[in-house]
Design a protein around this motif. Structure first.
Motif, mmCIF file in Angstrom:
data_model
loop_
_atom_site.group_PDB
_atom_site.id
_atom_site.type_symbol
_atom_site.label_atom_id
_atom_site.label_comp_id
_atom_site.label_asym_id
_atom_site.label_seq_id
_atom_site.Cartn_x
_atom_site.Cartn_y
_atom_site.Cartn_z
ATOM 1 N N UNK A 1 0.937 -1.257 -0.016
ATOM 2 C CA UNK A 1 0.106 0.163 -0.054
ATOM 3 C C UNK A 1 0.965 1.382 0.109
ATOM 4 N N UNK A 2 1.885 1.252 0.652
ATOM 5 C CA UNK A 2 2.971 2.461 0.871
ATOM 6 C C UNK A 2 3.623 2.784 -0.447
ATOM 7 N N UNK A 3 4.060 1.476 -1.321
ATOM 8 C CA UNK A 3 4.475 1.766 -2.468
ATOM 9 C C UNK A 3 3.579 2.373 -3.608
ATOM 10 N N UNK A 4 2.379 1.868 -3.252
ATOM 11 C CA UNK A 4 1.221 2.256 -4.323
ATOM 12 C C UNK A 4 1.012 3.743 -3.992
ATOM 13 N N UNK A 5 0.941 4.031 -2.767
ATOM 14 C CA UNK A 5 0.795 5.551 -2.271
ATOM 15 C C UNK A 5 1.655 6.418 -2.976
ATOM 16 N N UNK A 6 2.975 6.053 -2.711
ATOM 17 C CA UNK A 6 4.124 6.679 -3.257
ATOM 18 C C UNK A 6 3.864 6.961 -4.756
ATOM 19 N N UNK A 7 3.662 5.633 -5.374
ATOM 20 C CA UNK A 7 3.335 5.762 -6.957
ATOM 21 C C UNK A 7 2.308 6.817 -7.365
ATOM 22 N N UNK A 8 1.273 6.979 -6.466
ATOM 23 C CA UNK A 8 0.181 7.900 -6.763
ATOM 24 C C UNK A 8 0.533 9.288 -6.530
ATOM 25 N N UNK A 9 1.545 9.540 -5.607
ATOM 26 C CA UNK A 9 2.171 10.914 -5.451
ATOM 27 C C UNK A 9 2.856 11.462 -6.473
ATOM 28 N N UNK A 10 3.502 10.382 -7.118
ATOM 29 C CA UNK A 10 4.419 10.441 -8.201
ATOM 30 C C UNK A 10 3.693 11.042 -9.465
ATOM 31 N N UNK A 11 2.550 10.234 -9.552
ATOM 32 C CA UNK A 11 1.631 10.383 -10.761
ATOM 33 C C UNK A 11 0.853 11.813 -10.525
ATOM 34 N N UNK A 12 0.601 12.074 -9.437
ATOM 35 C CA UNK A 12 0.046 13.481 -9.040
ATOM 36 C C UNK A 12 1.088 14.738 -9.379
ATOM 37 N N UNK A 13 2.154 14.403 -8.875
ATOM 38 C CA UNK A 13 3.193 15.496 -9.484
ATOM 39 C C UNK A 13 3.354 15.585 -11.009
ATOM 40 N N UNK A 14 3.219 14.561 -11.648
ATOM 41 C CA UNK A 14 3.477 14.362 -13.068
ATOM 42 C C UNK A 14 2.004 15.426 -13.647
ATOM 43 N N UNK A 15 1.081 14.836 -13.090
ATOM 44 C CA UNK A 15 -0.402 15.534 -13.585
ATOM 45 C C UNK A 15 -0.333 17.047 -13.035
ATOM 46 N N UNK A 16 0.382 17.612 -12.033
ATOM 47 C CA UNK A 16 0.315 18.896 -11.604
ATOM 48 C C UNK A 16 1.211 19.690 -12.708
ATOM 49 N N UNK A 17 2.498 19.132 -13.119
ATOM 50 C CA UNK A 17 3.231 19.635 -14.336
ATOM 51 C C UNK A 17 2.545 19.802 -15.407
ATOM 52 N N UNK A 18 1.753 18.628 -15.809
ATOM 53 C CA UNK A 18 0.857 18.836 -16.928
ATOM 54 C C UNK A 18 -0.081 19.820 -16.890
ATOM 55 N N UNK A 19 -0.552 20.017 -15.712
ATOM 56 C CA UNK A 19 -1.625 21.216 -15.670
ATOM 57 C C UNK A 19 -1.041 22.424 -15.779
ATOM 58 N N UNK A 20 0.067 22.759 -15.232
ATOM 59 C CA UNK A 20 0.736 23.866 -15.048
ATOM 60 C C UNK A 20 1.180 24.400 -17.012
ATOM 61 N N UNK A 21 1.533 23.230 -17.348
ATOM 62 C CA UNK A 21 1.841 23.546 -18.853
ATOM 63 C C UNK A 21 0.714 23.529 -19.693
ATOM 64 N N UNK A 22 -0.621 23.400 -19.151
ATOM 65 C CA UNK A 22 -1.657 23.369 -19.792
ATOM 66 C C UNK A 22 -2.065 22.435 -20.760
ATOM 67 N N UNK A 23 -1.517 21.185 -20.492
ATOM 68 C CA UNK A 23 -1.574 20.026 -21.374
ATOM 69 C C UNK A 23 -3.036 19.053 -20.907
ATOM 70 N N UNK A 24 -3.156 19.029 -19.649
ATOM 71 C CA UNK A 24 -4.564 18.564 -19.304
ATOM 72 C C UNK A 24 -5.337 19.407 -18.361
ATOM 73 N N UNK A 25 -6.384 19.132 -17.913
ATOM 74 C CA UNK A 25 -7.538 19.956 -17.039
ATOM 75 C C UNK A 25 -7.997 18.849 -15.941
ATOM 76 N N UNK A 26 -8.452 19.524 -15.102
ATOM 77 C CA UNK A 26 -8.871 18.794 -13.799
ATOM 78 C C UNK A 26 -10.482 18.360 -14.166
ATOM 79 N N UNK A 27 -10.811 17.114 -13.613
ATOM 80 C CA UNK A 27 -12.221 16.720 -13.898
ATOM 81 C C UNK A 27 -12.773 16.490 -12.529
#
Length: 574
Positions: A516-542
Motif C-alpha cells: 500500500x505504501x508503494x502504491x501510495x508513493x506511486x500515486x504521489x509521483x503520478x500527481x506530481x506528473x499531472x500537476x506539471x501537465x496542468x501548469x503547462x496546460x496539457x490537461x485539465x481537472x475533472x
C-alpha cells in the motif's frame, strides 16, 4: 394765309398734340424699392411710403400727373424698368454711363454716402481705403457704377436689400457696407445692430433723381417743371425735414428743430427720473455689490495663479508641444521651449537648420514614416508612436556612446560631438486636412519615456529569468519522478510476489502495508506528473466522487508503524 396753309397748320398741330398725348400717359407706373427706407418702403399698414413717394403725391396735387406704384425689391424693379414694364424709377444716381441709357430729372434731394463697418474693425477714411475689401451692396443699385469709378479692385457682393447687407456685415460676412448716411442710421437703429458704426462720410454729396426711358423728353420736361415749382414753394424742403430729421445736415426747418427740442427735453427729464431711481436702489445694493466684487477679485486672482501654473507647465514641463504642416515639411510653425531638455535649440527646428527626421534614430525613422502614412491612408487622423531619438550629451547624464559617423551628415548638432544619448519618446499626433487633400496640418506632443523603457527592460529580464527557473524546476521534477518510478515499480512487483508465498498473518499484514505504501508513493509521483501537465496546460481537472477511507487507511497504517516503535498509543474513529 391760303386755305391750304391753314389746313397744313391745323394738321401739324393735331399731330403734335397726338404725339404729346402718346408720350405723356395719364397714369405713370413708378417702380418702388420696398427695401430702401426712409426713401421708399412698405409701412406697418402695407402702404408704400417714404420721401420719394411723398414727393410724387405732392406732384399729383399740383399737376395733371398721376402715379401708380409697382412694389418689389431693387433688382426686380430695375429689371422691369429696363424692360419698360415700369415707366419711372426714383432714387437713381446720375452717372455718365447711365445718362447714355436713361433720362434723369433735376435732383430732388442730395445724399451723403457713408462707409459702415463693425465697431471693432479697421476704420476707413476714403474711397481708396476700400481697395481689396469685400463690400455688400443691394442688388440692382446704381451705386455699383460709382464704386467702380472711385476704386480699383473692390469685391462687390449683392444682397436682397440694405437691411440684409447690414445684418450680414454685423455677422462678419464682409468688410464694409456703403449706404446713404440717413438710411444707414435708420436701419441700424431699427434692427438694433449695436456692433455697427459709421466709419466715414465719402466725399461730396450725391444727387437722387427720377429716371425715365429714352424718348420721353416731353414727360421729363413736365416733371422738371413741377419739381421746380415744388422746390420754390418750400414744400420739397418740408418733405425732406419730415423724413430726414437730425440726420440731414442741411435741415433748417424751425418746426423740425422745435419738435426735436421737445423730445430731447422729455428724454432728459425721463433720464433724470431713471437716474434718481437707479441711485436709490444702488445705495441699497452697494454692500452686496462690494462683496460680489471682492469675490470676483479673489476668483480672478485664483484663476491667474492657476493660469500661471499651467503656463509654467507648458513652458518648462515634461511635455513638448509641436505644430507643423506638409507645406513646410520639417520646419515647425511652433514648438515649446522645453524641447531644449533633449539638448537641441527649438529655434533650429523652426528655422529649418535642424530637420526633425535627423533627430529620430535611423533604425526607427522608416518605421515612423510608414506608420504615419498608413494611419493617414486609413483616415485615422489621431495616432501615437513610440520611437527613439538621438540626443547630444548633457551635463549630469552618463557619457553616452560614440556617435556613428553617418549621423554627422544628417544631424548638424552632433557634428561637434563624439558622444550621443538614445532616449525613448511617446509621440501623439493629430492631423487636420488642409485645403488640398494631400496636405495636412499637424498638432502633437512628445513625452520622454526612457525611464519607463528601462523599467520594462528590467522586468523583461526578470521575467525571462523566472521563466528559466520554472522550466528548470519542471525538468527537475519530471526527471525525479521518472528516476523514482523505476525502482518503485520493482518494489511493488516484489511485494506482490512475496504476498503469494506461505506467510503467517503478521507477515501478510506487513507485506500489505509495504504494498500500500508503494502504491501510495506511486500515486504521489503520478500527481506530481499531472500537476506539471496542468501548469503547462496539457490537461485539465475533472471533478469526481472519491472514497475518503481509501485515502486515510494507508496513512493510518504508516503512522501505526512509526508509533509502535516509540511505544505510543494511537486511536482513530471513522
Amino acid at each position: 394765309m391760303t386755305l391750304r396753309s391753314k389746313f397744313v397748320l391745323i394738321l401739324t398741330a393735331l399731330v403734335l398734340v397726338a404725339s404729346l398725348a402718346a408720350k405723356v400717359p395719364r397714369r405713370i407706373k413708378a417702380g418702388a424699392n420696398t427695401n430702401f427706407p426712409p426713401y421708399e418702403f412698405v409701412d406697418e399698414k402695407g402702404r408704400i411710403n417714404g420721401l420719394s413717394v411723398d414727393i410724387l403725391r405732392e406732384l399729383e396735387k399740383q399737376s395733371r400727373l398721376r402715379f401708380s406704384f409697382e412694389k418689389d425689391d431693387c433688382y426686380t424693379i430695375r429689371s422691369k424698368f429696363e424692360a419698360e414694364e415700369v415707366l419711372m424709377l426714383s432714387n437713381m444716381i446720375r452717372t455718365p454711363a447711365l445718362e447714355k441709357q436713361f433720362l434723369f430729372s433735376h435732383p430732388y434731394t442730395t445724399v451723403y454716402y457713408s462707409i459702415f463697418t463693425r465697431s471693432n474693425a479697421p476704420q476707413y477714411a476714403s474711397w481708396q481705403d476700400l481697395n481689396g475689401k469685400t463690400i455688400l451692396l443691394e442688388s440692382g443699385s446704381s451705386l455699383a457704377d460709382v464704386i467702380r469709378q472711385k476704386t480699383d479692385n473692390v469685391r462687390i457682393f449683392h444682397t436682397a436689400g440694405s437691411a440684409e447687407s447690414l445684418e450680414r456685415l454685423a455677422n462678419g460676412t464682409a468688410d464694409a457696407v456703403v449706404l446713404p448716411k440717413v438710411q444707414g442710421f435708420y436701419l441700424i437703429s431699427k434692427l438694433n445692430l449695436d456692433n455697427l458704426s459709421e466709419s466715414c462720410v465719402l466725399g461730396d454729396p450725391i444727387s437722387f433723381c427720377f429716371t425715365l426711358p429714352l424718348g420721353y423728353g416731353e414727360l421729363l420736361q413736365m416733371l422738371n417743371r413741377e419739381l421746380y415749382k415744388l422746390d420754390q414753394s418750400n414744400k420739397l424742403r418740408s418733405i425732406q425735414n419730415k423724413w430726414f430729421g437730425i440726420y440731414n445736415s442741411d435741415v433748417t426747418s424751425l418746426e423740425a428743430h422745435n419738435r426735436q427740442y421737445r423730445i430731447l427735453l422729455f428724454a432728459m427729464l425721463l433720464s433724470l427720473g431713471i437716474i434718481a431711481l437707479f441711485l436709490f436702489f444702488s445705495y441699497k445694493r452697494l454692500r452686496q455689490q462690494r462683496r460680489y466684487l471682492e469675490l470676483q477679485v479673489a476668483e480672478r486672482n485664483n484663476y491667474e495663479r492657476e493660469y500661471y501654473q499651467r503656463h509654467q507647465l507648458f513652458i518648462s514641463g515634461p511635455i513638448v508641444f509641436l505644430k507643423w504642416n506638409d507645406a513646410r515639411r520639417d520646419m515647425f510653425e511652433s514648438i515649446s521651449d522645453n524641447f531644449s531638455m533633449f539638448g537641441y535649440d527649438p529655434r533650429d527646428l523652426i528655422s529649418g537648420r535642424l530637420k526633425f527626421n535627423s533627430v529620430i534614430h535611423p533604425d526607427d525613422l522608416e518605421r515612423v514614416l510608414q506608420e504615419r502614412q498608413q494611419n493617414l491612408a486609413k483616415s485615422e487622423f489621431s495616432f501615437f508612436q513610440i520611437y527613439r531619438i538621438i540626443c547630444p550629451p548633457l551635463p549630469g547624464h552618463d557619457p553616452g556612446f560614440e556617435v556613428v559617423n553617418t549621423w554627422h551628415y544628417r544631424n548638424p548638432v552632433l557634428a561637434n560631438n563624439n558622444l550621443a544619448h538614445i532616449r525613448w519618446v511617446f509621440d501623439y499626433t493629430v492631423a487636420l486636412p488642409m485645403e488640398s487633400s494631400s496636405t495636412y496640418q499637424y498638432y502633437g506632443y512628445i513625452l520622454e519615456i526612457s525611464a519607463q523603457k528601462r523599467i520594462e527592460s528590467e522586468l523583461l529580464k526578470q521575467h525571462q529569468a523566472a521563466q528559466v527557473a520554472i522550466n528548470t524546476k519542471d525538468i527537475f521534477l519530471t526527471g525525479i519522478s521518472i528516476e523514482i518510478n523505476s525502482p518503485l515499480n520493482a518494489l511493488i512487483g516484489l511485494s506482490r510476489r512475496l504476498s503469494d508465498l506461505n506467510l503467517d498473518e503478521d507477515q501478510k499484514a506487513a507485506m500489505q502495508i509495504i504494498s500500500n505504501s508503494a502504491m501510495h508513493l506511486k500515486q504521489i509521483l503520478q500527481q506530481i506528473h499531472d500537476f506539471l501537465a496542468i501548469l503547462k496546460g496539457s490537461i485539465g481537472s475533472v471533478p469526481q466522487w472519491y472514497v475518503l477511507k481509501r485515502l486515510v487507511e494507508p496513512i493510518i497504517a504508516e503512522f501505526q508503524i512509526k508509533i509502535a516503535s516509540k511505544r505510543l498509543a494511537f486511536e482513530h474513529n471513522e
